[in-house]
Design a protein around this motif. Sequence first.
Motif, PDB file in Angstrom:
ATOM      1  N   TYR A   1       2.252   2.084  -3.389  1.00  0.00           N
ATOM      2  CA  TYR A   1       1.286   2.402  -4.338  1.00  0.00           C
ATOM      3  C   TYR A   1       0.952   3.960  -4.061  1.00  0.00           C
ATOM      4  O   TYR A   1       0.938   4.794  -4.806  1.00  0.00           O
ATOM      5  CB  TYR A   1      -0.131   1.761  -4.044  1.00  0.00           C
ATOM      6  N   LEU A   2       1.065   4.384  -2.725  1.00  0.00           N
ATOM      7  CA  LEU A   2       0.793   5.609  -2.269  1.00  0.00           C
ATOM      8  C   LEU A   2       1.974   6.532  -2.834  1.00  0.00           C
ATOM      9  O   LEU A   2       2.022   7.853  -3.176  1.00  0.00           O
ATOM     10  CB  LEU A   2       0.578   5.845  -0.748  1.00  0.00           C
TER      11      LEU A   2
ATOM     12  N   CYS B   1      -5.951   8.584 -11.457  1.00  0.00           N
ATOM     13  CA  CYS B   1      -6.743   7.284 -11.313  1.00  0.00           C
ATOM     14  C   CYS B   1      -5.820   6.166 -11.487  1.00  0.00           C
ATOM     15  O   CYS B   1      -5.422   6.029 -12.773  1.00  0.00           O
ATOM     16  CB  CYS B   1      -8.136   7.014 -12.070  1.00  0.00           C
TER      17      CYS B   1
ATOM     18  N   ILE C   1       0.749  -1.279   0.148  1.00  0.00           N
ATOM     19  CA  ILE C   1      -0.001  -0.015   0.005  1.00  0.00           C
ATOM     20  C   ILE C   1       0.987   1.355   0.035  1.00  0.00           C
ATOM     21  O   ILE C   1       0.671   2.161  -0.742  1.00  0.00           O
ATOM     22  CB  ILE C   1      -0.865  -0.100   1.287  1.00  0.00           C
TER      23      ILE C   1
ATOM     24  N   PHE D   1      -8.324   5.114  -1.558  1.00  0.00           N
ATOM     25  CA  PHE D   1      -8.627   3.910  -2.313  1.00  0.00           C
ATOM     26  C   PHE D   1     -10.177   3.681  -2.499  1.00  0.00           C
ATOM     27  O   PHE D   1     -10.925   4.004  -1.457  1.00  0.00           O
ATOM     28  CB  PHE D   1      -8.244   2.659  -1.391  1.00  0.00           C
TER      29      PHE D   1
ATOM     30  N   PRO E   1      -4.869  11.348  -1.080  1.00  0.00           N
ATOM     31  CA  PRO E   1      -5.191  10.144  -2.060  1.00  0.00           C
ATOM     32  C   PRO E   1      -6.110   9.277  -1.135  1.00  0.00           C
ATOM     33  O   PRO E   1      -5.872   9.149   0.114  1.00  0.00           O
ATOM     34  CB  PRO E   1      -3.708   9.663  -2.344  1.00  0.00           C
TER      35      PRO E   1
ATOM     36  N   TYR F   1      -8.838   0.808  -6.957  1.00  0.00           N
ATOM     37  CA  TYR F   1      -8.827   2.103  -7.504  1.00  0.00           C
ATOM     38  C   TYR F   1      -7.785   3.054  -6.336  1.00  0.00           C
ATOM     39  O   TYR F   1      -8.265   3.338  -5.499  1.00  0.00           O
ATOM     40  CB  TYR F   1      -9.776   2.996  -8.037  1.00  0.00           C
ATOM     41  N   LEU F   2      -6.824   3.735  -6.821  1.00  0.00           N
ATOM     42  CA  LEU F   2      -6.035   4.680  -6.071  1.00  0.00           C
ATOM     43  C   LEU F   2      -6.450   6.021  -6.654  1.00  0.00           C
ATOM     44  O   LEU F   2      -6.070   6.220  -7.748  1.00  0.00           O
ATOM     45  CB  LEU F   2      -4.514   4.549  -5.677  1.00  0.00           C
TER      46      LEU F   2
ATOM     47  N   MET G   1       1.710   7.442  -6.127  1.00  0.00           N
ATOM     48  CA  MET G   1       0.624   8.429  -6.591  1.00  0.00           C
ATOM     49  C   MET G   1       1.627   9.937  -6.128  1.00  0.00           C
ATOM     50  O   MET G   1       1.203  10.607  -6.857  1.00  0.00           O
ATOM     51  CB  MET G   1      -0.397   8.009  -5.696  1.00  0.00           C
TER      52      MET G   1
END
Length: 568
Positions: A71-72, A188, A68, A161, A159, A171-172, A75
């Motif tokens: 992913y952040l 997205c 996670i 989820f 951001p 989806y983030l 982003m």
Amino acid sequence: MITRLKQFFLNLKFQKKIIGISVVISLIPLLLLGLFSYTRMRSLLMEREKTAIQETLHQEATQLNHKIDSYLSTMDLITWNENIRLALSQKYDSNSKMYITYRDTIDPLFLTIRSLNTDITAITIYTDVSIYPHGNILRPLTDAKNEVWFEKACTSTVPFFSLSQDKKTLYLLGQMHYNYVPYTSIICMAINFQSPLLSAKNLFSDNYGFLLSDASGEIMYQYSNISDKYSISEISSQDLNHDFSDYIAETEKLPGLDWTVALYRPTNSISAAAINITYVVLAMILLCLILIFLVSSLLSKVIVSPLEKLSANMEQVEQGNYEIEISYNTTDEVGQLISSFKKMVSTINNLINEVLLSKIKQQKYEIAILQFQINPHFLYNSLSLINSKAIIAGQNDISQMARLLSTFYRTMLNKGQPITTIASELENTKSYISIQQIMHSQSFDVVYDIDNRVLEYQIPNLVLQPIVENAIIHGLDHRECSGKAILSISCYQEKEDIVFKVMDNGCGMSDEQCVQILTQDSKGYGVKNVHQRIRLYYGPEYGLTIHSTKDMGTYVLLKFGKKIVVND
């Protein structure tokens, strides 16, 4: 009923009463011990399983949280990227410049992100900037108005989820950060939700469940491979917050997301292991009961009459056990009977030992039996014919070989007698060496040093030739030094003994190999057999002694007495 059982017990033989009482008294503590072992073992298994679930869940939560965070971080890399902000906010003179900016700025970054993180299946920017769409990478903001996350994405500054309805895509969402520009651009990032949770399918080999729920308690992901044998009821995220006795369950929250991961296993699958251990305990209890029964039987024999003891010993003799001891210190009829029985068993045992000795003595004739397997007359006639044909044809080498073979087999067979003279044994060995010299093209020389005074002494047949054969095949044939190979054979008296000494300047061997030659079996009639026969005929102080030096040579001493102690 009680009266009948009491009468049945009283009618039992005294020995059986003792055995029954011993078994019943011993059975009570054994059953209590077995019950305690089962309950304690089951408790320990539950505690161990709970600890294992906690550790496994923590590792899985840490791994998922790391995913996670990655992913952040991806982003943040996009939302704070200055080049992308400029590419989206600047005005273009032509569509070609706009396309070049997309190609050189946005496409390489998104392609790099997806290649480094294969979980990300797509990255799309929804923007209200007046620019042309660019495939699935750049789309108008209006394309996202029907998405469930659209309203929150337009207002949220951080951001977040959002899970798709089929729960396969995560989806983030996050907004681009502009400086003094009134544009709205939503990033997205579509993530294959199954990929970061693949490890959840391999936490245990079987019979476990994994669950991931959001802050509202809605299940986002659930995996279970609990077999029907142990499946009790369906479990939900609400059940994990209560004392759910059918399962051993542990939960842990993911920091920053308010997501909850849970890991659970049915308690009856854990109890199955305790049941297996219980079977072992029951088997041990049964074994203890058997031992108690045997010990009780043995102790009861001390109490019962001496005739029963004598009967038991007779059964042992009947089963073939003659090494028994019977003691009964009385002079009555039973004592006389036991004394006579002891004498009878001793006589039978001596007779059996004599039979065994006769079998051992029979083994000494094995070499003679092997010798008689050859038809000597046929062999001699054949060799004589070969010799005659060779002389007529002028083939002296073939004639010599035929004569040597005739001498070798004549002295080896020795008319079927196991005992020969030293002179005959030397004749046999010399013919063998001459044959080997012809076969080796005279590649080695032989030296004889024989004391003629020992020639008429008797010796077991075929004891010198195997030693010479070993010296040629395993010594001279493997010689790598320069110079002529030499085999030396000497025979002399040493006080009341006679010694054969066989020397070669071959390859030699290690001390360990010298020992193995006299202790390990060979494929044929080898040196070990000679050593054993000499010790059998003359005693354990005689036999072979081997001395060797690597790459220098070996000499073997064959020592035996002038008189044979054991006769065939």
